[in-house]
Design a protein around this motif. Structure first.
Motif, PDB file in Angstrom:
ATOM      1  N   SER A 366     112.787  51.001 140.420  1.00  0.00           N
ATOM      2  CA  SER A 366     113.246  52.372 140.606  1.00  0.00           C
ATOM      3  C   SER A 366     113.039  52.875 142.024  1.00  0.00           C
ATOM      4  N   VAL A 367     111.949  52.458 142.671  1.00  0.00           N
ATOM      5  CA  VAL A 367     111.657  52.975 144.005  1.00  0.00           C
ATOM      6  C   VAL A 367     112.707  52.499 145.007  1.00  0.00           C
ATOM      7  N   SER A 368     113.241  51.302 144.819  1.00  0.00           N
ATOM      8  CA  SER A 368     114.308  50.813 145.699  1.00  0.00           C
ATOM      9  C   SER A 368     115.593  51.602 145.486  1.00  0.00           C
ATOM     10  N   ILE A 369     115.872  51.950 144.234  1.00  0.00           N
ATOM     11  CA  ILE A 369     117.051  52.761 143.930  1.00  0.00           C
ATOM     12  C   ILE A 369     116.894  54.147 144.556  1.00  0.00           C
ATOM     13  N   ALA A 370     115.677  54.688 144.496  1.00  0.00           N
ATOM     14  CA  ALA A 370     115.428  56.015 145.077  1.00  0.00           C
ATOM     15  C   ALA A 370     115.694  56.007 146.576  1.00  0.00           C
ATOM     16  N   ARG A 371     115.190  54.982 147.268  1.00  0.00           N
ATOM     17  CA  ARG A 371     115.401  54.902 148.721  1.00  0.00           C
ATOM     18  C   ARG A 371     116.885  54.766 149.041  1.00  0.00           C
ATOM     19  N   ALA A 372     117.576  53.927 148.287  1.00  0.00           N
ATOM     20  CA  ALA A 372     119.003  53.725 148.527  1.00  0.00           C
ATOM     21  C   ALA A 372     119.776  55.010 148.283  1.00  0.00           C
ATOM     22  N   SER A 373     119.407  55.756 147.260  1.00  0.00           N
ATOM     23  CA  SER A 373     120.123  56.999 146.956  1.00  0.00           C
ATOM     24  C   SER A 373     119.909  58.042 148.038  1.00  0.00           C
TER      25      SER A 373
END
Length: 430
Positions: A366-373
């Protein structure tokens, strides 16, 4: 059935927020509750909401005290010497003025509030632009880019705060890998400011620059009555907080609670003054904090009812399996048009949980998705749903279409740079 209810929840929430039928705080609570009741989850709603609020509470506390802390820093003139120095050094040179604007905007954007950033930058720099005849859209461009990079990426800024809260992430874990991305964005902004300033220097000519040189110098040398000892103390305290933040030795919200308490006592030793400061800045903090806590209810219901799981499965079935290794890049790219059209609340509280759950199907955390978003959110600041943008338009007396046309390409260029650096530094997992 659950997938349909989930998509309807997001669609109705997005519609109500973007059409201004409800404010985000009420919509984010009422809409999931209603659809959960329709799905037959009435008896379980209480536990779901409690779990969701517990998930977002640390972020809400962080946001509250970060806003209060930087509010004190602005009140006491921490960044005033930087502003005056920029004007003094510039001496009428459009290149130096544009780059100085970018530096000041990058610093001021640390408070995480777009409206405050635009008001400070325009108050300090717009008179200079008007005196020399520089295009105020340059000021707007570098301010928007700086705000998107700094305030949009820091854990107490609007975009990242929403992403962290809705996905229940650790702020420190999210933030440290984002530092190279933020540095790359800042360098890109400075480079663009240099190019725009150079173009203005050529357009205005040496005679115009020389004509207004003395006036600008006088503006820069205008006396500012501030307590220099307090400013030095505040600078040391802010640098110390950033240092401890990078070392990751204490939770971020604890760090800002302590930092705010120290700043409040030192800068305002009188108890009545302390009460006044709290009341003054609470009006900025409370609406955002309440929204984050409301997001906990939204998230708790979507996760507790498993709506988000079913929606994610539908999304995964659409994306070819060969693209799974590039899922974070997909999130960053689709975030650009979505964020332009959608409000931050609609994007992060509605779309992001679904994207994150879909990413888990490919093994992306999830943290990678958050950064990408967040990287893909840089263009949101020139979208029609960005509230601070309308303040900026009013300040520079421009119109939306003209500002968007001038700024769009530069913001997209910076977004591409940030995405590339994010991939290379591992901030986004391939």
């Amino acid at each position: 059935m659950l997938s349909i209810l989930g998509f309807l929840t997001i669609a109705v929430f997005t519609y109500l927020v973007m059409s201004k039928r409800l404010i985000a705080f009420t919509a984010i609570i009422f809409v999931p509750v209603i659809f959960a009741l329709l799905g037959g989850f009435g008896s379980e709603l209480g536990d779901m909401m409690v779990q969701g609020v517990e998930l977002t509470a640390p972020t809400a506390v962080l946001l509250l005290f970060a806003i209060l802390y930087f509010g004190i820093m602005m009140d006491t003139g921490l960044f005033d010497p930087v502003s005056n120095m920029i004007l003094k050094i510039a001496k009428g040179d459009p290149v130096k003025i544009a780059m100085g604007t970018a530096i000041l905007a990058l610093l001021v954007a640390l408070d995480g509030d777009g409206t405050t950033t635009y008001m400070i930058i325009c108050s300090a720099m717009l008179p200079v632009y008007r005196k020399i005849g520089m295009n105020p859209l340059i000021l707007a461009t570098v301010s928007i880019m700086s705000l998107g990079i700094i305030a949009g990426s820091t854990p107490w800024g609007g975009s990242a705060t929403r992403a962290i809260s809705v996905l229940g992430l650790n702020a420190n874990e999210y933030f440290i890998p984002m530092l190279p991305v933020m540095v790359a964005g800042a360098i890109s902004t400075l480079a663009i400011a240099y190019f725009l300033g150079k173009r203005e220097r050529k357009r205005l000519g040496a005679e115009v620059i020389a004509k207004y040189n003395q006036e600008i110098a006088a503006t820069a040398e205008a006396p500012v009555k501030k307590n220099s000892k307090i400013i030095w103390f505040n600078l040391f305290l802010t640098l110390a907080i950033m240092g401890v933040l990078i070392l990751d030795v204490v939770e971020l919200y604890i760090l800002f609670i302590i930092g705010f308490a120290i700043a409040l006592v030192v800068n305002f030793p009188n108890i009545e003054e302390q009460k006044k400061v709290l009341k003054q800045h609470a009006s900025n903090a409370i609406p955002v904090v309440s929204l984050v806590l409301g997001a906990g209810i939204f998230t708790g219901i979507l996760q507790g009812t498993e709506m988000v799981d079913h929606m994610a499965n539908d999304i995964v079935s659409i994306i070819p399996s060969a693209f799974g290794d590039y899922y974070t890049i997909i999130v960053a790219i689709i975030g650009l048009p979505l964020s332009f059209l959608m409000s931050n609340d609609a994007f992060f509280f509605g779309a992001l949980p679904v994207l994150a759950e879909a990413g888990s199907q490919y093994g992306v955390d999830s943290v990678s998705i958050a950064r990408a978003s967040v990287i893909g959110q840089t263009i949101h600041l020139i979208g029609p749903t960005s509230a601070p943008l309308w303040v900026l338009i009013e300040l520079i007396r421009s119109d939306l279409g003209k500002l968007q046309k001038y700024t769009m390409g530069w913001i997209l260029l910076t977004a591409v740079v940030m995405i590339i650096v994010g991939i290379l530094t591992g901030a986004m997992v391939l």
